[in-house]
Scaffold this motif. Sequence first.
Motif, PDB file in Angstrom:
ATOM      1  N   TRP A 269       1.259  -1.324  -0.215  1.00  0.00           N
ATOM      2  CA  TRP A 269      -0.086  -0.193  -0.262  1.00  0.00           C
ATOM      3  C   TRP A 269       1.340   1.353  -0.071  1.00  0.00           C
ATOM      4  N   TYR A 270       1.910   1.277   0.600  1.00  0.00           N
ATOM      5  CA  TYR A 270       3.211   2.615   0.686  1.00  0.00           C
ATOM      6  C   TYR A 270       3.375   2.775  -1.374  1.00  0.00           C
ATOM      7  N   PHE A 271       3.636   1.420  -1.451  1.00  0.00           N
ATOM      8  CA  PHE A 271       4.270   1.838  -3.211  1.00  0.00           C
ATOM      9  C   PHE A 271       2.499   2.356  -3.835  1.00  0.00           C
ATOM     10  N   ALA A 272       2.005   1.511  -3.271  1.00  0.00           N
ATOM     11  CA  ALA A 272      -0.156   2.016  -4.075  1.00  0.00           C
ATOM     12  C   ALA A 272       0.199   3.105  -3.908  1.00  0.00           C
ATOM     13  N   LYS A 273      -0.343   3.347  -2.991  1.00  0.00           N
ATOM     14  CA  LYS A 273      -0.828   5.085  -2.585  1.00  0.00           C
ATOM     15  C   LYS A 273      -0.003   6.336  -1.901  1.00  0.00           C
ATOM     16  N   ARG A 274       1.639   6.125  -2.109  1.00  0.00           N
ATOM     17  CA  ARG A 274       2.430   7.125  -1.862  1.00  0.00           C
ATOM     18  C   ARG A 274       3.183   7.101  -2.958  1.00  0.00           C
ATOM     19  N   LEU A 275       3.449   5.879  -3.438  1.00  0.00           N
ATOM     20  CA  LEU A 275       4.635   6.366  -4.924  1.00  0.00           C
ATOM     21  C   LEU A 275       3.974   6.507  -6.549  1.00  0.00           C
ATOM     22  N   LEU A 276       3.058   5.694  -6.210  1.00  0.00           N
ATOM     23  CA  LEU A 276       2.178   6.028  -7.758  1.00  0.00           C
ATOM     24  C   LEU A 276       1.494   7.215  -8.561  1.00  0.00           C
ATOM     25  N   PRO A 277       1.235   8.177  -6.854  1.00  0.00           N
ATOM     26  CA  PRO A 277       0.326   9.555  -7.144  1.00  0.00           C
ATOM     27  C   PRO A 277       1.621  10.084  -8.469  1.00  0.00           C
ATOM     28  N   ALA A 344       9.544 -11.009 -12.212  1.00  0.00           N
ATOM     29  CA  ALA A 344       8.997 -10.778 -10.967  1.00  0.00           C
ATOM     30  C   ALA A 344       9.830  -9.562 -10.356  1.00  0.00           C
ATOM     31  N   LEU A 345       8.146  -8.572  -9.920  1.00  0.00           N
ATOM     32  CA  LEU A 345       8.933  -7.626  -8.937  1.00  0.00           C
ATOM     33  C   LEU A 345       8.713  -8.313  -7.010  1.00  0.00           C
ATOM     34  N   LEU A 346       9.840  -8.529  -7.430  1.00  0.00           N
ATOM     35  CA  LEU A 346       9.658  -8.996  -5.841  1.00  0.00           C
ATOM     36  C   LEU A 346      10.781  -8.180  -4.592  1.00  0.00           C
ATOM     37  N   GLN A 347      10.407  -7.078  -4.821  1.00  0.00           N
ATOM     38  CA  GLN A 347      10.452  -5.838  -3.778  1.00  0.00           C
ATOM     39  C   GLN A 347       9.558  -4.893  -4.505  1.00  0.00           C
ATOM     40  N   VAL A 348       8.630  -4.025  -3.438  1.00  0.00           N
ATOM     41  CA  VAL A 348       8.327  -2.945  -4.380  1.00  0.00           C
ATOM     42  C   VAL A 348       8.165  -1.275  -2.547  1.00  0.00           C
ATOM     43  N   GLY A 349       8.179  -0.840  -2.736  1.00  0.00           N
ATOM     44  CA  GLY A 349       7.599   0.081  -1.362  1.00  0.00           C
ATOM     45  C   GLY A 349       8.779  -0.079  -0.504  1.00  0.00           C
ATOM     46  N   THR A 350       8.305   0.037   0.938  1.00  0.00           N
ATOM     47  CA  THR A 350       8.887  -0.258   1.537  1.00  0.00           C
ATOM     48  C   THR A 350       9.182  -1.636   2.417  1.00  0.00           C
ATOM     49  N   LEU A 351       9.265  -2.916   1.586  1.00  0.00           N
ATOM     50  CA  LEU A 351       9.374  -4.307   2.346  1.00  0.00           C
ATOM     51  C   LEU A 351      11.045  -3.857   2.290  1.00  0.00           C
ATOM     52  N   PRO A 352      11.487  -4.259   3.401  1.00  0.00           N
ATOM     53  CA  PRO A 352      12.961  -4.389   3.436  1.00  0.00           C
ATOM     54  C   PRO A 352      13.394  -5.461   3.148  1.00  0.00           C
ATOM     55  N   ALA A 353      14.722  -4.891   3.757  1.00  0.00           N
ATOM     56  CA  ALA A 353      16.541  -6.025   2.650  1.00  0.00           C
ATOM     57  C   ALA A 353      15.732  -7.638   3.949  1.00  0.00           C
ATOM     58  N   ASP A 354      15.151  -7.824   5.067  1.00  0.00           N
ATOM     59  CA  ASP A 354      15.498  -9.069   4.531  1.00  0.00           C
ATOM     60  C   ASP A 354      14.060  -9.612   3.919  1.00  0.00           C
ATOM     61  N   LEU A 355      12.506  -9.219   4.081  1.00  0.00           N
ATOM     62  CA  LEU A 355      12.095  -9.851   3.373  1.00  0.00           C
ATOM     63  C   LEU A 355      12.239  -9.788   2.253  1.00  0.00           C
ATOM     64  N   THR A 356      12.450  -9.025   1.946  1.00  0.00           N
ATOM     65  CA  THR A 356      13.053  -9.172  -0.085  1.00  0.00           C
ATOM     66  C   THR A 356      14.228 -10.462  -0.079  1.00  0.00           C
ATOM     67  N   ARG A 357      15.160 -10.582   0.755  1.00  0.00           N
ATOM     68  CA  ARG A 357      15.725 -11.610   0.324  1.00  0.00           C
ATOM     69  C   ARG A 357      15.169 -12.993   0.147  1.00  0.00           C
ATOM     70  N   ARG A 358      14.205 -12.983   1.348  1.00  0.00           N
ATOM     71  CA  ARG A 358      13.362 -14.207   1.832  1.00  0.00           C
ATOM     72  C   ARG A 358      11.913 -14.604   1.112  1.00  0.00           C
ATOM     73  N   ASN A 359      12.254 -13.912   0.228  1.00  0.00           N
ATOM     74  CA  ASN A 359      10.797 -13.514  -0.682  1.00  0.00           C
ATOM     75  C   ASN A 359      11.772 -14.194  -1.547  1.00  0.00           C
TER      76      ASN A 359
END
Length: 383
Positions: A269-277, A344-359
Motif C-alpha cells: 500500500w505504501y507503493f500503491a498510495k505513496r509512490l504511484l500518485p 518478477a517484482l519481488l521488492q516494492v515500496g518499503t519492503l525491507p531487505a530481510d523480507l525481500t531476500r526471503r521472498n
Amino acid sequence: MDFYFFHLMPWPHLPPDYNGPAWIRCPNSLYDPERGVGIYNRYIDELVYAEELGFDGVCVNEHHANAYGNMPSPNLIGSILARQTRKCKIAIVGNALPLYHPPVRVAEEFAMIDVISGGRLIAGMVVGGGPEYYSNGLNPAQARERFYEAHDLIVQSWTRPGPFVFNGKYYKLRYVNPWPRPLQKPHPPIWIPGAGSLETMEFVARRRYAYMGIPYFHRRVFERNFNFFREACEKEGYRARPEQMGWLCPIYVAETDEAARREYEPHFWYFAKRLLPGIETSPPGYTSARSAVKLITARNDFLLFVDTWEQVVEGRYAIVGSPDTVLEQMQEMIASLGVGNVLALLQVGTLPADLTRRNMELFAREVMPRLQAWDQQRRSRAA
C-alpha cells in the motif's frame, strides 16, 4: 519460460505527513543522500543475488524526478551488473530515447554494457512516461516521432559501417561512427515495454521485437493488451511467440497465505498510495487520440484507484501467498496471457531487505522450478 528479477529502486522514506505526488513536484529535499548510500547498495546487492538464485536475468529501468524509482540512469546500474554478474542477462527496460540528444549516446552505452558483460545485454527502448516530458522540458507532441527516429539511428549505429551520415527530422549527424559496437549480432535483443498504447504494440509487432506489459492494471487489461499484440503480429503475417511477450508483476511468497499478506500488505500500500500518485500524468499531445480513448477505458482498472485487498487479489495486481498459492495463480495468469517471460517484482515500496531476500529465495526455490517444469510439460503437449 524465462524469469527475470525486476527492481524499481523505490525511495522507502517518504515522511508520513507528506501527502503530495511522488512524481515531478515531489520535493527533492525529501531525498536524504546519507540514507541513499545504503539504499542504492542494498538494491544493487539484491540484483546481484538474483543471479546466484538462478534467475535468467535482471531488469532495471529509467525514471526521473520521482520517489517511485531512483534510477535516472539505468545504464550506470547496468554497467555495475555487467561486472558483478557472470551469467544472467541484463535487461535495461529501457532508455527513454527522446530524452537523449543525440541518441547515439544510447547506442554507445548499450554497446559498452554488451561488450563488458560478454554479450548479455537486452536493450530496452521506451518513449518515456508522461511525467518525464514535464521533468525534461520536451514537447510531448513530438514524443513518438522522436522515439521512432532515435530508434532508427541507434539500430543503424549498430548495424551500418561507420562513419555514415544521418539526416533525420530531429537528429542530423555528419559522422555517425560509434565506438564500441555491440558484441551480439546483428545487435542485442530489443524489448519495448508499454502500458497499452496501440502505436507501441504495432511498432513492436512490425519489428518483431518483444513487448513487455507494464503492471499495476487489472488482469482483464493485460488480457486485452496481449490479445491486441497478438492481433498486431498476425496483421504482420506471423504468430506471436511466447518469448515475444513478458508479464511484469509484484510477487510475494511466504510460508502461508496469512503470513504473506501480513508481511507484505503495508509495503504494497505504501507503493500503491505513496509512490504511484503522479505517474498517471499525461501532458497534452503525448498520446494519440485512439490510444487515449483506450487508456481512458482502463483508468478505473489502474492500481492507483484500488482501495481494498480483495480488489488486489481479484484483479491479480499482485500475486501474494504461500508457494502453492503463488504457483497456482501464476500458472493461471501465464496460461491466460500466453507470455514466455515473467518479470518478477519481488521488492516494492518499503519492503525491507530481510523480507525481500526471503521472498526472492522462496520464489526461486519453491515456485520458479515448478513453473518451469509445468511450462515444459505444457509446451511438450502442445507440440
